[in-house]
Design a protein around this motif. Structure first.
Motif, PDB file in Angstrom:
ATOM      1  N   LEU A  77       1.024  -1.384   0.098  1.00 55.44           N
ATOM      2  CA  LEU A  77      -0.279  -0.737  -0.260  1.00 55.44           C
ATOM      3  C   LEU A  77       0.383   1.091   0.050  1.00 55.44           C
ATOM      4  CD1 LEU A  77      -3.435   0.556   0.028  1.00 55.44           C
ATOM      5  CD2 LEU A  77      -2.184   0.851   2.637  1.00 55.44           C
ATOM      6  N   LEU A  78       1.358   1.891  -1.057  1.00 59.35           N
ATOM      7  CA  LEU A  78       2.441   2.921  -1.142  1.00 59.35           C
ATOM      8  C   LEU A  78       1.780   4.425  -1.502  1.00 59.35           C
ATOM      9  CD1 LEU A  78       4.726   1.314  -4.257  1.00 59.35           C
ATOM     10  CD2 LEU A  78       4.789   0.945  -1.429  1.00 59.35           C
ATOM     11  N   THR A  79       2.031   5.220  -0.822  1.00 58.17           N
ATOM     12  CA  THR A  79       1.942   6.694  -0.554  1.00 58.17           C
ATOM     13  C   THR A  79       2.967   7.648  -1.229  1.00 58.17           C
ATOM     14  OG1 THR A  79       0.234   5.940   1.670  1.00 58.17           O
ATOM     15  CG2 THR A  79       0.915   8.617   0.471  1.00 58.17           C
TER      16      THR A  79
ATOM     17  N   ARG B 225       4.109   5.429  14.294  1.00 57.38           N
ATOM     18  CA  ARG B 225       4.357   4.299  15.833  1.00 57.38           C
ATOM     19  C   ARG B 225       3.250   3.551  15.349  1.00 57.38           C
ATOM     20  NH1 ARG B 225       3.773   7.424  19.154  1.00 57.38           N
ATOM     21  NH2 ARG B 225       5.913   9.423  19.911  1.00 57.38           N
ATOM     22  N   GLN B 226       2.707   3.345  14.208  1.00 60.88           N
ATOM     23  CA  GLN B 226       1.834   2.358  14.008  1.00 60.88           C
ATOM     24  C   GLN B 226       2.302   1.423  12.923  1.00 60.88           C
ATOM     25  OE1 GLN B 226      -2.117   4.741  11.938  1.00 60.88           O
ATOM     26  NE2 GLN B 226      -3.255   2.628  11.784  1.00 60.88           N
ATOM     27  N   GLY B 227       3.564   2.114  11.763  1.00 66.92           N
ATOM     28  CA  GLY B 227       3.983   0.939  11.134  1.00 66.92           C
ATOM     29  C   GLY B 227       4.245   1.099  10.005  1.00 66.92           C
TER      30      GLY B 227
ATOM     31  N   ASP C 230      -0.946  -4.570  -5.656  1.00 66.68           N
ATOM     32  CA  ASP C 230      -1.093  -3.162  -4.390  1.00 66.68           C
ATOM     33  C   ASP C 230      -1.514  -2.228  -5.318  1.00 66.68           C
ATOM     34  OD1 ASP C 230       0.828  -4.970  -3.974  1.00 66.68           O
ATOM     35  OD2 ASP C 230       2.438  -4.272  -5.587  1.00 66.68           O
ATOM     36  N   ARG C 231      -2.354  -1.778  -4.126  1.00 63.64           N
ATOM     37  CA  ARG C 231      -2.377  -0.080  -4.353  1.00 63.64           C
ATOM     38  C   ARG C 231      -1.735   0.785  -3.484  1.00 63.64           C
ATOM     39  NH1 ARG C 231      -7.793   0.754  -1.123  1.00 63.64           N
ATOM     40  NH2 ARG C 231      -6.064  -0.669   0.706  1.00 63.64           N
ATOM     41  N   LEU C 232      -1.766   2.414  -4.727  1.00 68.26           N
ATOM     42  CA  LEU C 232      -1.146   3.505  -4.384  1.00 68.26           C
ATOM     43  C   LEU C 232      -1.955   4.682  -5.002  1.00 68.26           C
ATOM     44  CD1 LEU C 232       1.969   3.636  -7.260  1.00 68.26           C
ATOM     45  CD2 LEU C 232       0.280   5.254  -7.252  1.00 68.26           C
TER      46      LEU C 232
ATOM     47  N   ALA D 111      -1.208  -5.576   4.738  1.00 73.69           N
ATOM     48  CA  ALA D 111      -0.552  -4.874   3.674  1.00 73.69           C
ATOM     49  C   ALA D 111       0.995  -4.642   4.205  1.00 73.69           C
ATOM     50  CB  ALA D 111      -1.597  -4.184   2.881  1.00 73.69           C
ATOM     51  N   SER D 112       2.120  -4.524   2.638  1.00 74.27           N
ATOM     52  CA  SER D 112       3.685  -3.090   3.302  1.00 74.27           C
ATOM     53  C   SER D 112       3.522  -1.659   3.374  1.00 74.27           C
ATOM     54  CB  SER D 112       4.963  -3.798   3.545  1.00 74.27           C
ATOM     55  OG  SER D 112       4.960  -3.124   1.892  1.00 74.27           O
ATOM     56  N   ASN D 113       2.585  -1.050   4.531  1.00 68.48           N
ATOM     57  CA  ASN D 113       2.531   0.765   3.890  1.00 68.48           C
ATOM     58  C   ASN D 113       3.602   1.347   4.358  1.00 68.48           C
ATOM     59  OD1 ASN D 113      -0.991   0.635   5.245  1.00 68.48           O
ATOM     60  ND2 ASN D 113       0.293  -1.012   6.378  1.00 68.48           N
TER      61      ASN D 113
END
Lengths: 781, 186
Positions: free
Chosen positions: A433-435, A559-561, A468-470, A528-530
């Motif tokens: 999950l990419l920003t 802190r949320q990851g 994957d989402r972006l 997911a990997s954020n």
């Protein structure tokens, strides 16, 4: 002879710091070659100076004023500029500067100085009476001109602080004490404090009732000192206000000049240090203890030492002083010192997988510039290369250690600790999950900035999985969401947005990161990997512009990851420190995109590592065995050092490691001559949080008991490569421990390594860069 | 008055920009300098802020060339910091009860965050035991890397005196650190 020795010893400090005249220092050098006692003293002193310099530079200090304090200062500046500059201000300025020079270094010449000031003042006032307009336009020049002369007669100096004589106080401007209590019983220091407090108040009042106050004050100024002011002259001056815009005695770009000077200084410092600490290590045996045991005698003698350290000096002069055109303020350059094992057997540090420093240096050298020393980070040089450590199959990390003679520090041992993370392909991974946060400010408007970013994004989009989402965000003066989370199956839609980005405006990085984190937090997917990917040249100029402030704002989200990867772009004026700190403290990694090849390396070859963080807060602790290691020094990782206690404190932030990444740490060790051959060197502990299970894991690996090898030639090529990269970085960084090393030696050691790694273009490139640095060094005087 | 009103809009902006430039160049080194003098980081920030505010009182554009500005800033930061230290001391004398909580004198070990370098922990108390001029010169030369000449301008001493004091101070520091380590080792 004895008298000569005493005289020389008095000047040793100035000699070691390079502050003596050439003639005198030649005499001292000559004497040092003759007199073992003095030489011994000089050596001890030099070691102490280097240690002191190192340690003083590391005294913990806040890096910034609080935002509210900054605001107050800027407010005061605006305020001070908003009011017109009156005649009495010229007087106040003169007296202020004079008294600030006076108050805290009073001397027995104070009374005579006071009378000089009164005379000066009379002259200035008289001048302005008869030629008011002339004196107005010159008032500023006068102030700067007279002050150095005022402070010069202080030279008699008294060591202790004396209370001011009442007649000295008389010269303080009466205007400044208008609202304060009577003088009696107050020290001159509190006067100064008072000045600050009344300053704003005073000017506020003055702004309100302009002409009257001015007349009053002019009168008062006259009262206290000279009685020449008349009502007429006051009126004359009101009619003829001072020019608003005065020619600035400051250089046209004040922001650059003080900094440029600092750069000069840091260059100077390198030159003046002149001493090779490694040399001290070899000869003196115990540099770390030299500060604690200054009386400890170095083994006497041999001429070559003196001549060798002198030989090393001119190399230090190399073109390190050319500051790049635009740049952020230089941070002081630190070096890890040699540490006595008995005193501190633990060396603890946070892992660092960044590589940007190497890429930036490559860019600088290719442009024919010597890189700024503070941007050369040894660990990032070492970690740029792939050492082909075997990856573990089940555990998260494997540790590969090797110890042998140091190729660059004769008489020292080199310990290499390689940490290899488990390899996992992109297949079967968690979805991503990419920003993506893109800096679209005006400064990004070049092909090697925004152009390279869009190219990189295209590469990235091709590699990502359809599931994957972006999301795409952009920021310039404001931050905005360009595209909400979209699955990669709609790739064309994403591409359209990427292509439509247009650069303009300022850089409000704080707003950008804040929006990115809140967006990522809202869409947080625990399965997911954020990750946030930030692309920027780091030239933040709106809102908070320092890493600490920005990170404080987004602390909760971190802190949320949610991880942060920072990608720097641009060829010059990159604010490397800001980006490095952001990634360092923001649970992320920092890489620098200088070319299409680098983009391919990061987004195609190492995508798994970028997207799949397997361990967070990875800390390493090496415990040395005092029996077999006398001194150790870690190469690089200066800003990643932790205390021994922090190793088991899981709240302490440390580095993150992606799948398949490797990290290498190097130590230079000094073995005592009688070290038992079979005693272990020590142990390595690694502690980390597994990202998938959120478990804290700690594992221990003993280091090899004896030397793996005895000859430099039989060290493995990967250790040699790491040693060469580190030595190259140390020379560029200007490390005092590498001042007897030479780039030629690095080339010599690197050539066989390049042959062994013949398939890796990066090693050949390193060889090329060393040559480039050498030609730069030779070209400079 | 006419002139004042006309120019009042552009001048504050220029002043703010100039001040920002000064702060960008000097904030960090001055903070490190002040933090080495004062026992806590907040006091260091106060001292540096005060120095900057005092600088504003000179009006804009600032009437200094760069070397004079640096000398002025270092001098004022030192003076402000020493003032703060002494104010603290005075307060401690007045309120004996509070004296236990406030660090009254620079000779006590400072509550700076501890570092991982054991020598640094010894260095700070040793530094506090130097005389004020000695401490000032050690910090200016070895921490801030200013030349003897610049230090002379800042402290109002001739270069020879700077050299003598620094030499003295380094001898003293080595002795102090040594005696500290021999005291604490058994």
């Amino acid at each position: 002879m004895k008298r000569l020795c005493a005289c020389v010893q008095r000047h040793l400090t100035a000699h070691a710091l390079g502050e003596l005249s050439p003639g005198l220092s030649r005499i001292i050098r000559f004497h040092l070659t003759r007199c073992p006692t003095c030489r011994q003293k000089a050596e001890t002193l030099r070691t102490n100076l280097v240690l002191l310099q190192n340690n003083l530079g590391q005294i913990p200090a806040p890096t910034q004023l609080d935002p509210s304090q900054r605001r107050a200062v800027l407010e005061a500046a605006r305020f001070s500029a908003a009011r017109p500059l009156l005649f009495s201000d010229h007087v106040a300025r003169l007296l202020d500067r004079f008294s600030s020079a006076m108050i805290f270094t009073p001397s027995r010449y104070a009374p005579s100085l006071a009378s000089v000031a009164v005379i000066l003042l009379t002259v200035v006032l008289g001048f302005s009476l008869f030629l008011p307009s002339l004196s107005m336009s010159r008032g500023r020049v006068k102030v700067t001109d007279t002050i150095p002369e005022c402070s010069a007669p202080h030279e008699g100096d008294a060591l202790k602080l004396m209370p001011m004589a009442p007649e000295d106080r008389g010269i303080r401007p009466q205007t400044l004490q208008k609202e304060s209590q009577p003088l009696s019983g107050r020290s001159s220091h509190t006067d100064a404090e008072k000045d600050d407090r009344t300053f704003a108040h005073r000017y506020a009042k003055r702004a309100a009732e302009q002409p009257k106050t001015f007349a009053e004050e002019a009168g008062e100024a006259g009262n206290g000192t000279v009685g020449l002011m008349t009502a007429d002259s006051v009126e004359q001056m009101v009619l003829e206000p001072p020019p608003m815009r005065r020619p600035s005695p400051l250089s046209p770009t004040p922001s650059v000049s003080p900094h440029a000077h600092r750069k000069d200084l840091s260059g100077d410092r390198l030159r003046k240090t002149e001493v090779s600490s490694r040399e001290n290590t070899e000869k003196l045996g115990a540099p770390a203890s030299a500060l604690t045991l200054p009386s400890q005698a170095p083994p006497a003698d041999d001429e070559s030492r003196v001549s060798r350290s002198r030989k090393a000096a001119p190399r230090d002069l190399s073109s390190r002083r050319e500051p790049p055109a635009e740049e952020q303020p230089a941070a002081p350059v630190f070096f890890n010192p040699f540490v006595e094992t008995v005193r501190q057997p633990f060396s603890t540090f946070s892992i660092d997988v960044d590589t940007a420093s190497y890429t930036l240096t490559r860019l600088a050298l290719r442009n024919g510039q010597w890189p700024p020393p503070e941007s050369v980070r040894v660990e990032e040089f070492v970690n740029f290369f792939d050492y082909h450590y075997p990856a573990p199959l089940r555990d998260a990390f494997a540790i590969h250690a090797e110890c042998g003679p140091s190729p660059f520090g004769p008489g020292l041992r080199l310990l290499r600790i390689g940490v290899q993370a488990r390899r996992t392909g992109r297949e079967g991974n968690r979805r991503a999950l990419l920003t993506i946060l893109i800096d679209t400010s005006g400064s990004m408007a070049t092909p090697e900035r925004l152009g390279l970013v869009t190219h990189s994004l295209r590469l990235l989009l091709d590699q990502l999985h359809p599931a994957d989402r972006l999301a795409l965000l952009a920021f310039d003066s404001k931050a905005r969401l360009m595209l909400d989370y979209t699955p990669l199956s709609e790739k064309n839609k994403i591409l359209q947005v990427v292509e439509s980005l247009q650069p303009s405006g300022s850089t409000h990085m704080e707003a950008g990161l804040r929006l990115a984190f809140s967006t990522a937090r809202a869409a947080f997917d625990p399965a997911a990997s954020n990750r946030i990917l930030l692309f920027s040249d780091g030239a933040a100029n709106l809102g908070s512009t320092t890493a600490d402030e920005i990170l404080a704002l987004i602390a909760d989200s971190r802190r949320q990851g949610i991880f942060l990867s920072v990608y720097g772009v641009g060829r010059s004026g990159v604010h490397d420190q800001l980006l490095e700190q952001l990634a360092n403290k923001g649970d992320g990694s920092y890489a620098f995109l200088d070319s299409v090849e680098e983009a391919r390396r990061l987004f195609i070859d190492q995508l798994a590592a970028t997207l799949h963080t397997i361990a967070a807060d990875v800390k390493i602790q090496v415990e040395f065995n005092p029996e077999s290691v006398r001194l150790y020094r870690q190469l690089g990782y200066e800003n990643r050092q932790l205390t021994a206690e922090q190793f088991r404190d899981d709240h302490v932030d440390a580095g993150e490691v992606g799948a398949g990444q490797s990290v290498t740490a190097l130590y230079e060790l000094d073995f005592p001559p009688d070290a038992p051959a079979d005693a272990p060197i020590g142990t390595v502990r690694i502690r980390y949080r597994e990202v998938e299970s959120n478990r804290i894991v700690e594992s221990v690996v003993p280091l090899p008991s004896a030397l793996t090898t005895d000859r430099v030639n039989s060290l493995s090529p990967s250790t040699l490569l790491a040693a060469c990269a580190a030595e190259f970085a140390e020379i560029l960084r200007g490390s005092p421990f590498a001042s007897d090393g030479s780039l030629a030696e690095v080339t010599r050691q690197l050539q066989p390594v390049a042959a062994a790694f013949s398939l890796d273009p990066r090693v050949w490139e390193l060889l090329d860069l060393v040559e480039q640095a050498r030609s730069l060094q030779n070209r400079s005087p | 008055m006419e002139t004042v009103n006309r120019t009042a809009h552009s001048r504050p902006d220029a002043a703010e920009a100039e001040m920002k430039a000064v702060m960008a160049a000097y904030e960090q080194p001055l903070l490190r300098y002040a933090a080495s003098i004062l026992p806590n980081p907040h006091a260091a920030k106060d001292a540096v802020q005060q120095a900057f505010i005092r600088l504003c009182a000179f009006g804009f554009p600032l009437p200094f060339d760069p070397p004079a500005l640096r000398a002025w800033l270092y001098r004022t930061t030192w003076n402000t910091a020493i003032d703060l230290l002494r104010a603290e001391k005075r307060r401690a004398v007045l309120h004996e009860k509070a004296a236990e909580m406030i660090r009254p004198s620079p000779s006590l070990p400072s509550p700076h965050p501890t570092s991982n370098d054991p020598r640094l922990e010894q260095l700070q108390p040793a530094l506090a035991r130097l005389s004020e001029p000695e401490r000032q010169i050690v910090l200016l030369r070895l921490q801030q890397n200013l030349s003897y000449k610049e230090i002379g301008t800042i402290t109002g001493r001739p270069i020879g005196s700077v050299g003598r004091l620094l030499h003295q101070a380094i001898q003293k520091l080595s002795r102090l650190v040594q005696s500290h380590s021999t005291e604490s080792s058994p």
